[in-house]
Scaffold this active site. Structure first.
Site, PDB file in Angstrom:
ATOM      1  N   LYS A   1       7.219 -39.039 -27.460  1.00 41.26           N
ATOM      2  CA  LYS A   1       8.440 -38.278 -27.162  1.00 41.26           C
ATOM      3  C   LYS A   1       9.607 -39.216 -26.899  1.00 41.26           C
ATOM      4  CE  LYS A   1       6.671 -33.789 -26.046  1.00 41.26           C
ATOM      5  NZ  LYS A   1       6.478 -32.671 -25.174  1.00 41.26           N
TER       6      LYS A   1
ATOM      7  N   LYS B   1      -0.398 -33.448 -35.432  1.00 39.72           N
ATOM      8  CA  LYS B   1      -0.870 -32.308 -34.638  1.00 39.72           C
ATOM      9  C   LYS B   1       0.069 -31.111 -34.825  1.00 39.72           C
ATOM     10  CE  LYS B   1       0.270 -31.846 -30.254  1.00 39.72           C
ATOM     11  NZ  LYS B   1       0.370 -30.809 -29.215  1.00 39.72           N
TER      12      LYS B   1
ATOM     13  N   LYS C   1       4.627 -27.058 -31.286  1.00 40.39           N
ATOM     14  CA  LYS C   1       5.704 -26.067 -31.160  1.00 40.39           C
ATOM     15  C   LYS C   1       7.047 -26.655 -31.551  1.00 40.39           C
ATOM     16  CE  LYS C   1       4.104 -24.380 -26.763  1.00 40.39           C
ATOM     17  NZ  LYS C   1       4.238 -25.623 -25.985  1.00 40.39           N
TER      18      LYS C   1
HETATM   19  N1  AQP Z   1      -2.421 -28.608 -32.307  1.00 43.22           N
HETATM   20  C1  AQP Z   1      -3.148 -28.259 -31.259  1.00 43.22           C
HETATM   21  N2  AQP Z   1      -4.471 -28.043 -31.380  1.00 43.22           N
HETATM   22  C2  AQP Z   1      -5.223 -27.673 -30.323  1.00 43.22           C
HETATM   23  N3  AQP Z   1      -4.711 -27.483 -29.081  1.00 43.22           N
HETATM   24  C3  AQP Z   1      -3.391 -27.676 -28.917  1.00 43.22           C
HETATM   25  N4  AQP Z   1      -2.575 -27.565 -27.845  1.00 43.22           N
HETATM   26  C4  AQP Z   1      -1.318 -27.877 -28.212  1.00 43.22           C
HETATM   27  N5  AQP Z   1      -1.267 -28.180 -29.505  1.00 43.22           N
HETATM   28  C5  AQP Z   1      -2.543 -28.068 -29.982  1.00 43.22           C
HETATM   29  C6  AQP Z   1      -3.013 -27.152 -26.515  1.00 43.22           C
HETATM   30  O1  AQP Z   1      -2.229 -26.029 -26.138  1.00 43.22           O
HETATM   31  C7  AQP Z   1      -2.038 -26.036 -24.724  1.00 43.22           C
HETATM   32  C8  AQP Z   1      -0.600 -25.809 -24.379  1.00 43.22           C
HETATM   33  O2  AQP Z   1       0.189 -26.856 -24.875  1.00 43.22           O
HETATM   34  P1  AQP Z   1       1.609 -27.140 -24.221  1.00 43.22           P
HETATM   35  O3  AQP Z   1       2.397 -25.918 -24.182  1.00 43.22           O
HETATM   36  O4  AQP Z   1       1.419 -27.846 -22.927  1.00 43.22           O
HETATM   37  O5  AQP Z   1       2.292 -28.129 -25.170  1.00 43.22           O
HETATM   38  P2  AQP Z   1       1.790 -29.301 -26.018  1.00 43.22           P
HETATM   39  O6  AQP Z   1       0.416 -29.755 -25.715  1.00 43.22           O
HETATM   40  O7  AQP Z   1       2.803 -30.362 -25.959  1.00 43.22           O
HETATM   41  O8  AQP Z   1       1.735 -28.514 -27.358  1.00 43.22           O
HETATM   42  P3  AQP Z   1       2.768 -28.376 -28.491  1.00 43.22           P
HETATM   43  O9  AQP Z   1       2.514 -27.072 -29.126  1.00 43.22           O
HETATM   44  O10 AQP Z   1       2.665 -29.580 -29.349  1.00 43.22           O
HETATM   45  O11 AQP Z   1       4.192 -28.311 -27.810  1.00 43.22           O
HETATM   46  P4  AQP Z   1       5.444 -29.296 -27.855  1.00 43.22           P
HETATM   47  O12 AQP Z   1       5.809 -29.437 -29.283  1.00 43.22           O
HETATM   48  O13 AQP Z   1       6.459 -28.522 -27.039  1.00 43.22           O
HETATM   49  O14 AQP Z   1       5.040 -30.594 -27.226  1.00 43.22           O
HETATM   50  C9  AQP Z   1      -2.597 -27.369 -24.219  1.00 43.22           C
HETATM   51  O15 AQP Z   1      -3.878 -27.144 -23.661  1.00 43.22           O
HETATM   52  C10 AQP Z   1      -2.692 -28.204 -25.470  1.00 43.22           C
HETATM   53  O16 AQP Z   1      -3.729 -29.160 -25.381  1.00 43.22           O
END
Ligand code: AQP
Length: 327
Positions: A112, A193, A196
């Site tokens: 990030k 990965k 969001k």
């Molecule tokens: N690609 C993924 N596959 C499996 N699990 C995933 N998680 C996130 N992406 C994947 C799991 O979802 C939960 C919530 O995630 P978060 O809201 O804390 O954000 P994150 O892990 O940072 O997920 P994102 O979607 O990639 O969001 P951004 O882009 O905002 O950083 C967690 O349990 C995570 O492991």
């Protein structure tokens, strides 16, 4: 007494099938076996700028999706992080026992930070706040996707460091990863990965995407140059689609092999799309019902916060007492 479970999602974008298969599906499965707290971690979301009106709307959207996916708010506490001030209070106390070097080593921080010209302190501190979220409730199990495993390791290090400095205070939590679906990859680029915050039009399937769009996104997913599915030699794109199918269907490796070996990619993708849609359509129906009921979500979130605040406040009192702070 049941072991306590804590986990959460950031209201920072549209929940996608990675979030569902990596975390939410597991929460639904275990909700009756443990005392579960499922949080909407809005303080985490603001580590990057969020439009205030959108953030407020997203918080209720995520709560509605938890319930639509099968979390029962009568059985579990669904709450918003910022509604319980103890999260931020404990985070500061834990910050003071955490070496900066531990935080600078975090992969998510490095990724990030590399995307920002000026790196906000919140991006560095994020895992300490996450440790506070978990330790505040003395959670024994934290069900997350694989990308959060390193932060969980750090949470354990912080808990152990605090316990050795001030005496046994925190339960040292374990991580629970799903056997399949712990890391769903981007449909446009299976080396990244599913996330969001990614912006590609065909990157992810969001839980609230229109059904037609879901079908199109999966049909356009990156595969490889083979003509048909070969489970043994499949490349990252095909493996990702197989994982998605398997995680939604709970099919065994053998069933997967029998069903798809030799199938042309077009037909394979159609089956993956229909499997995904058969699960997401009912979520969307329930989501519409939940959000049509005025005041329902606000009530669930208020009740959730009221239920968990006494646990959080008791931990903060103990921590203050152990550290010699004024209580
Ligand atoms: N690609 C993924 N596959 C499996 N699990 C995933 N998680 C996130 N992406 C994947 C799991 O979802 C939960 C919530 O995630 P978060 O809201 O804390 O954000 P994150 O892990 O940072 O997920 P994102 O979607 O990639 O969001 P951004 O882009 O905002 O950083 C967690 O349990 C995570 O492991």
């Amino acid at each position: 007494m049941k072991t306590r479970v804590f986990s959460g999602m950031q209201p920072s974008g549209n929940l996608h099938i990675g979030n569902y298969l990596g975390a939410l599906k597991n929460w639904v499965r275990i909700q009756h076996d443990y005392e579960c707290i499922f949080c909407i971690v809005d303080l985490h979301a603001i580590t990057l700028y969020q439009d205030p009106a959108e953030l407020r709307a997203k918080i209720e959207e995520i709560a509605a999706l938890y319930i639509a996916a099968g979390i029962d708010p009568k059985v579990c506490s669904i709450m918003v992080q910022s509604a319980v001030p103890a999260h931020a209070e404990l985070a500061w106390m834990l910050t003071c026992v955490t070496p900066v070097g531990w935080l600078e080593r975090m992969t998510q921080y490095k990724m990030k930070a590399a995307k920002q010209e000026s790196v906000g302190d919140g991006i560095l501190q994020y895992p300490v706040l996450m440790a506070a979220d978990i330790l505040l409730y003395q959670a024994g199990i934290v069900p997350v996707g694989e990308d959060q495993a390193q932060h969980l390791e750090l949470t354990r290090d912080i808990a152990q460091r605090f316990n050795s400095l001030y005496g046994d205070t925190f339960v040292v939590p374990g991580t629970s990863l799903p056997a399949v679906g712990a890391r769903i990859m981007g449909l446009d680029d299976p080396t990244q990965k599913m996330s969001k915050s990614a912006t590609g039009a065909n990157h992810s399937v969001a839980l609230l995407d229109p059904i037609d769009k879901i079908r199109k996104t999966i049909m356009r997913a990156t595969t490889d140059s083979h003509p048909a599915v070969d489970v043994e030699t499949a490349g990252a794109g095909v493996l990702n689609l197989l994982s998605i199918y398997q995680a939604f269907s709970n099919a065994s490796d053998e069933e997967l092999k029998q069903r798809f070996t030799g199938m042309r990619y077009g037909d394979f993708k159609k089956q993956v799309a229909e499997m995904v849609i058969s699960h997401i359509e009912p979520f969307q129906r329930r989501y519409r019902e939940i959000t049509a009921e005025p005041g329902y979500l606000a009530g669930v979130l208020r009740e959730g916060a009221e239920r968990v605040a006494p646990i959080a406040n008791a931990t903060v009192r103990t921590v203050k007492d152990r550290m010699g702070l004024y209580t």
